[in-house]
Scaffold this motif. Structure first.
Motif, PDB file in Angstrom:
ATOM      1  N   CYS A   1       9.182  -7.790 -10.090  1.00 25.91           N
ATOM      2  CA  CYS A   1       7.940  -7.713  -9.298  1.00 25.91           C
ATOM      3  C   CYS A   1       6.724  -8.269 -10.010  1.00 25.91           C
ATOM      4  N   GLY A   2       6.844  -8.577 -11.315  1.00 27.30           N
ATOM      5  CA  GLY A   2       5.697  -9.123 -12.037  1.00 27.30           C
ATOM      6  C   GLY A   2       4.547  -8.134 -12.068  1.00 27.30           C
ATOM      7  N   GLU A   3       3.366  -8.582 -11.654  1.00 27.36           N
ATOM      8  CA  GLU A   3       2.194  -7.708 -11.664  1.00 27.36           C
ATOM      9  C   GLU A   3       1.965  -7.017 -10.328  1.00 27.36           C
ATOM     10  N   GLY A   4       2.948  -7.126  -9.409  1.00 30.30           N
ATOM     11  CA  GLY A   4       2.960  -6.273  -8.228  1.00 30.30           C
ATOM     12  C   GLY A   4       2.224  -6.766  -7.009  1.00 30.30           C
ATOM     13  N   TRP A   5       1.912  -8.059  -6.960  1.00 29.97           N
ATOM     14  CA  TRP A   5       1.177  -8.547  -5.791  1.00 29.97           C
ATOM     15  C   TRP A   5       1.943  -8.287  -4.492  1.00 29.97           C
ATOM     16  N   LEU A   6       3.229  -8.639  -4.466  1.00 29.33           N
ATOM     17  CA  LEU A   6       3.994  -8.516  -3.226  1.00 29.33           C
ATOM     18  C   LEU A   6       4.188  -7.063  -2.823  1.00 29.33           C
ATOM     19  N   THR A   7       4.467  -6.194  -3.778  1.00 31.36           N
ATOM     20  CA  THR A   7       4.667  -4.787  -3.424  1.00 31.36           C
ATOM     21  C   THR A   7       3.395  -4.198  -2.808  1.00 31.36           C
ATOM     22  N   ARG A   8       2.248  -4.592  -3.311  1.00 32.89           N
ATOM     23  CA  ARG A   8       0.986  -4.078  -2.745  1.00 32.89           C
ATOM     24  C   ARG A   8       0.764  -4.621  -1.342  1.00 32.89           C
ATOM     25  N   GLN A   9       1.077  -5.887  -1.118  1.00 29.88           N
ATOM     26  CA  GLN A   9       0.921  -6.463   0.223  1.00 29.88           C
ATOM     27  C   GLN A   9       1.842  -5.779   1.221  1.00 29.88           C
ATOM     28  N   LEU A  10       3.081  -5.537   0.820  1.00 28.00           N
ATOM     29  CA  LEU A  10       4.038  -4.898   1.714  1.00 28.00           C
ATOM     30  C   LEU A  10       3.668  -3.446   1.969  1.00 28.00           C
ATOM     31  N   SER A  11       3.098  -2.785   0.973  1.00 27.63           N
ATOM     32  CA  SER A  11       2.661  -1.397   1.152  1.00 27.63           C
ATOM     33  C   SER A  11       1.532  -1.308   2.177  1.00 27.63           C
ATOM     34  N   LYS A  12       0.661  -2.302   2.175  1.00 31.78           N
ATOM     35  CA  LYS A  12      -0.435  -2.331   3.145  1.00 31.78           C
ATOM     36  C   LYS A  12       0.080  -2.688   4.539  1.00 31.78           C
ATOM     37  N   THR A  13       1.097  -3.545   4.591  1.00 26.81           N
ATOM     38  CA  THR A  13       1.662  -3.952   5.881  1.00 26.81           C
ATOM     39  C   THR A  13       2.503  -2.845   6.498  1.00 26.81           C
ATOM     40  N   TYR A  14       3.219  -2.092   5.645  1.00 24.93           N
ATOM     41  CA  TYR A  14       4.101  -1.013   6.112  1.00 24.93           C
ATOM     42  C   TYR A  14       3.718   0.285   5.397  1.00 24.93           C
ATOM     43  N   PRO A  15       2.664   0.968   5.874  1.00 25.38           N
ATOM     44  CA  PRO A  15       2.163   2.174   5.185  1.00 25.38           C
ATOM     45  C   PRO A  15       3.219   3.271   5.027  1.00 25.38           C
ATOM     46  N   GLY A  16       4.212   3.302   5.907  1.00 24.04           N
ATOM     47  CA  GLY A  16       5.242   4.333   5.816  1.00 24.04           C
ATOM     48  C   GLY A  16       6.444   3.925   4.996  1.00 24.04           C
ATOM     49  N   ALA A  17       6.385   2.775   4.353  1.00 21.89           N
ATOM     50  CA  ALA A  17       7.534   2.255   3.621  1.00 21.89           C
ATOM     51  C   ALA A  17       7.760   2.989   2.304  1.00 21.89           C
ATOM     52  N   THR A  18       9.012   3.030   1.891  1.00 18.67           N
ATOM     53  CA  THR A  18       9.364   3.464   0.541  1.00 18.67           C
ATOM     54  C   THR A  18       9.602   2.194  -0.265  1.00 18.67           C
ATOM     55  N   ILE A  19       8.709   1.937  -1.210  1.00 19.30           N
ATOM     56  CA  ILE A  19       8.725   0.658  -1.924  1.00 19.30           C
ATOM     57  C   ILE A  19       8.946   0.889  -3.414  1.00 19.30           C
ATOM     58  N   THR A  20       9.892   0.129  -3.970  1.00 20.27           N
ATOM     59  CA  THR A  20      10.177   0.170  -5.398  1.00 20.27           C
ATOM     60  C   THR A  20      10.017  -1.226  -5.971  1.00 20.27           C
ATOM     61  N   GLY A  21       9.288  -1.316  -7.061  1.00 22.41           N
ATOM     62  CA  GLY A  21       9.151  -2.578  -7.776  1.00 22.41           C
ATOM     63  C   GLY A  21       9.735  -2.432  -9.172  1.00 22.41           C
ATOM     64  N   THR A  22      10.550  -3.395  -9.592  1.00 20.35           N
ATOM     65  CA  THR A  22      11.149  -3.326 -10.922  1.00 20.35           C
ATOM     66  C   THR A  22      10.833  -4.590 -11.708  1.00 20.35           C
ATOM     67  N   ASP A  23      10.686  -4.426 -12.995  1.00 24.97           N
ATOM     68  CA  ASP A  23      10.492  -5.566 -13.895  1.00 24.97           C
ATOM     69  C   ASP A  23      10.874  -5.115 -15.297  1.00 24.97           C
ATOM     70  N   LYS A  24      11.363  -6.041 -16.101  1.00 25.93           N
ATOM     71  CA  LYS A  24      11.759  -5.688 -17.463  1.00 25.93           C
ATOM     72  C   LYS A  24      10.581  -5.688 -18.441  1.00 25.93           C
ATOM     73  N   ASP A  25       9.425  -6.158 -17.968  1.00 24.90           N
ATOM     74  CA  ASP A  25       8.231  -6.246 -18.817  1.00 24.90           C
ATOM     75  C   ASP A  25       7.397  -4.972 -18.680  1.00 24.90           C
ATOM     76  N   TYR A  26       7.321  -4.206 -19.749  1.00 23.44           N
ATOM     77  CA  TYR A  26       6.608  -2.917 -19.738  1.00 23.44           C
ATOM     78  C   TYR A  26       5.135  -3.094 -19.382  1.00 23.44           C
ATOM     79  N   LYS A  27       4.488  -4.102 -19.941  1.00 25.09           N
ATOM     80  CA  LYS A  27       3.057  -4.300 -19.701  1.00 25.09           C
ATOM     81  C   LYS A  27       2.780  -4.636 -18.238  1.00 25.09           C
ATOM     82  N   LYS A  28       3.664  -5.417 -17.629  1.00 26.22           N
ATOM     83  CA  LYS A  28       3.476  -5.741 -16.214  1.00 26.22           C
ATOM     84  C   LYS A  28       3.639  -4.507 -15.334  1.00 26.22           C
TER      85      LYS A  28
END
Length: 239
Positions: free
Chosen positions: A30-57
């Motif tokens: 998911c990187g820095e989470g741009w897409l997960t935030r957009q999808l969360s706004k589009t689907y407020p009732g969604a269960t969304i998980t973002g994964t990345d191997k980079d701790y800082k991101k």
């Protein structure tokens, strides 16, 4: 790092499938989470998980989600080395610009496809190996951004062999796979999956805002996917 044109966002969201009211969504890498935030706004009732191997991101993702009061679960995870829990199934899985960093991209596609709900979609985006050469030639052809649809065809005709290039290893050790490999791996999933191929970003980032209508026009043309900046493959699970 993969270069993302600034109008990529709207094009991508337009190409993703419309989901049910409370979908289960996974964004792999998911990187820095741009897409997960957009999808969360589009689907407020969604269960969304973002994964990345980079701790800082992931830390930045969590901060931005909290700052915008968005309910998103983020997890540090390398999908090449981890197994998803069998009870976890999703209506949409996004794997965008991740295959270039994967140790076994075909296995990753299989693993993610297995985690789809019925009628769920796996969205795969991968950079075209010849994209940089195509961009440079677009600039040479139309340096003032006064570009026409026929110009796109001219560039393709002149550089068709570059577009068909098999594998390109870039300076940051990414491996960019041609469309034929991506489709071969997708077809290995069998008849339970429906495959749709799209392209993202044909005329690159140097175009000014008034010219972005060209993206939609080009999308409607036949045989244009092969020279898009990104390949977008949508795998829908039928059963």
């Amino acid at each position: 790092m993969t270069y993302i044109p600034h109008h990529y966002a709207n094009l991508l969201l337009h190409q993703l499938p419309t989901l049910k009211t409370q979908p289960q969504i996974l964004d792999v890498g998911c990187g820095e989470g741009w897409l997960t935030r957009q999808l969360s706004k589009t689907y407020p009732g969604a269960t969304i998980t973002g994964t990345d191997k980079d701790y800082k991101k992931i830390q930045k993702c969590r901060y931005e989600a909290s700052n915008q009061n968005l309910s998103i679960h983020y997890q540090i995870l390398n999908h090449d080395q981890s197994k998803l829990a069998l009870e976890e199934f999703y209506d949409l899985i996004c794997c965008h610009n991740v295959l270039a960093h994967s140790q076994n991209p075909q296995q990753l596609i299989q693993k993610l496809a297995n985690q789809l709900n019925q009628r769920g979609t796996l969205s795969i985006i991968s950079e075209n190996p010849a994209a940089k050469a195509l961009e440079e030639n677009f600039r040479a052809l139309s340096p003032t951004a006064d570009i026409q649809l026929e110009d796109i065809g001219k560039v393709y005709d002149l550089h068709v062999e570059q577009v068909k290039e098999r594998v390109q290893k870039s300076s940051d050790l990414r491996i960019l796979y041609p469309l034929e490999d991506l489709l071969h791996w997708s077809n290995q999933l069998g008849k339970r999956y429906e495959i749709e191929v799209k392209g993202l970003s044909y005329v690159m980032d140097y175009l000014d805002e008034p010219y972005h209508w060209l993206e939609e026009e080009v999308t409607l043309q036949n045989n244009t996917t092969f020279f898009s900046y990104f390949y977008h493959i949508l795998l829908k699970k039928l059963s």
